[in-house]
Design a protein around this motif. Sequence first.
Motif, mmCIF file in Angstrom:
data_model
loop_
_atom_site.group_PDB
_atom_site.id
_atom_site.type_symbol
_atom_site.label_atom_id
_atom_site.label_comp_id
_atom_site.label_asym_id
_atom_site.label_seq_id
_atom_site.Cartn_x
_atom_site.Cartn_y
_atom_site.Cartn_z
ATOM 1 N N THR A 288 44.678 43.790 34.675
ATOM 2 C CA THR A 288 43.392 43.873 35.376
ATOM 3 C C THR A 288 42.242 43.454 34.473
ATOM 4 O O THR A 288 41.328 42.733 34.892
ATOM 5 N N LEU A 289 42.270 43.879 33.224
ATOM 6 C CA LEU A 289 41.199 43.535 32.292
ATOM 7 C C LEU A 289 41.185 42.041 31.980
ATOM 8 O O LEU A 289 40.106 41.446 31.823
ATOM 9 N N MET A 290 42.336 41.443 31.917
ATOM 10 C CA MET A 290 42.387 40.002 31.686
ATOM 11 C C MET A 290 41.799 39.240 32.870
ATOM 12 O O MET A 290 41.223 38.164 32.711
ATOM 13 N N ASP A 291 41.923 39.819 34.057
ATOM 14 C CA ASP A 291 41.319 39.228 35.248
ATOM 15 C C ASP A 291 39.798 39.434 35.244
ATOM 16 O O ASP A 291 39.031 38.531 35.596
ATOM 17 N N LEU A 292 39.362 40.637 34.834
ATOM 18 C CA LEU A 292 37.937 40.939 34.813
ATOM 19 C C LEU A 292 37.205 40.263 33.658
ATOM 20 O O LEU A 292 36.010 39.943 33.759
ATOM 21 N N LEU A 293 37.906 40.057 32.559
ATOM 22 C CA LEU A 293 37.311 39.472 31.354
ATOM 23 C C LEU A 293 38.069 38.199 30.986
ATOM 24 O O LEU A 293 38.925 38.208 30.102
ATOM 25 N N PRO A 294 37.799 37.088 31.677
ATOM 26 C CA PRO A 294 38.540 35.844 31.410
ATOM 27 C C PRO A 294 38.472 35.457 29.938
ATOM 28 O O PRO A 294 37.429 35.552 29.291
ATOM 29 N N GLY A 295 39.613 35.079 29.419
ATOM 30 C CA GLY A 295 39.680 34.695 28.011
ATOM 31 C C GLY A 295 39.981 35.835 27.074
ATOM 32 O O GLY A 295 40.216 35.613 25.883
#
Length: 265
Positions: A159-166
């Motif tokens: 989820t965090l990778m989706d919310l924080l691209p890169g």
Amino acid sequence: MTEVLPIRFDAIAGAYDQVRGHPPEVAEQIGRAIAALVGNNAHVLELGVGTGRIALPVATAGCRVVGIDISAEMLRTARAKEGGGALRLLQGDIERLPFADAVFDATLAVHVLHLARDWRGVLAEALRVLRPGGVFIQGRDWRDPQSCVGRLRSKLRETLMDLLPGSRPPGAGAAVGQALVKLGATVEPEMVAAAWVAPISPAQVLEEMESRSDAETWVLDDATLSTALERLRAWAASVYDDLNRPEMVERRFVLQAARFGAERP
């Protein structure tokens, strides 16, 4: 892009043992296992000693243990537990250790290198204070990745990778072992110091994340954490019939030793 916050160790000191603590018999096993790796009466430095959850059992097992941590509250908790005399505790930065060269038989790092701004610098300091022929030990907690704990933490990272691209989860990972080999260490296979089972429910895992007791949440700002938890709760409700039903989760504490010869590059 959302700003990553500095880790607020003082704020989590009171809840740390509740989440990361070990049952007394498990702590004893861990202490004995580390003492067996370093030798009787060894002079041991723990980097990021925190609440002393590892250092105290190692001292009880017969080692002379020094612990250093940046957090005054973590150290306050450790001092309250050890009662005076069992440990030597210092407040300081593990990237700039206040010790002379070659004064410890062993240095110990448990869940700390991935939290440092410069883990390579921390590793260099850990080896600087290590005597020739000494051992550098890494320790980590393992929880069954197929359990509710493992699945929810994995979903949080996704989820965090989706919310924080890169972005990507913090961690030095296999690079630490590679660096140790380049520095002349013989890296031994991982060993399980202790294994046990403990009950926990999906709801408890989510509560730990919301209260920031879970280390995965320490660097997140409030808005990002709130959005991630909203998504995570919806996912959990679709997967688990009863979020309050506990599972018996297999846990392990894993050690890996890197030994150095009398001469280092």
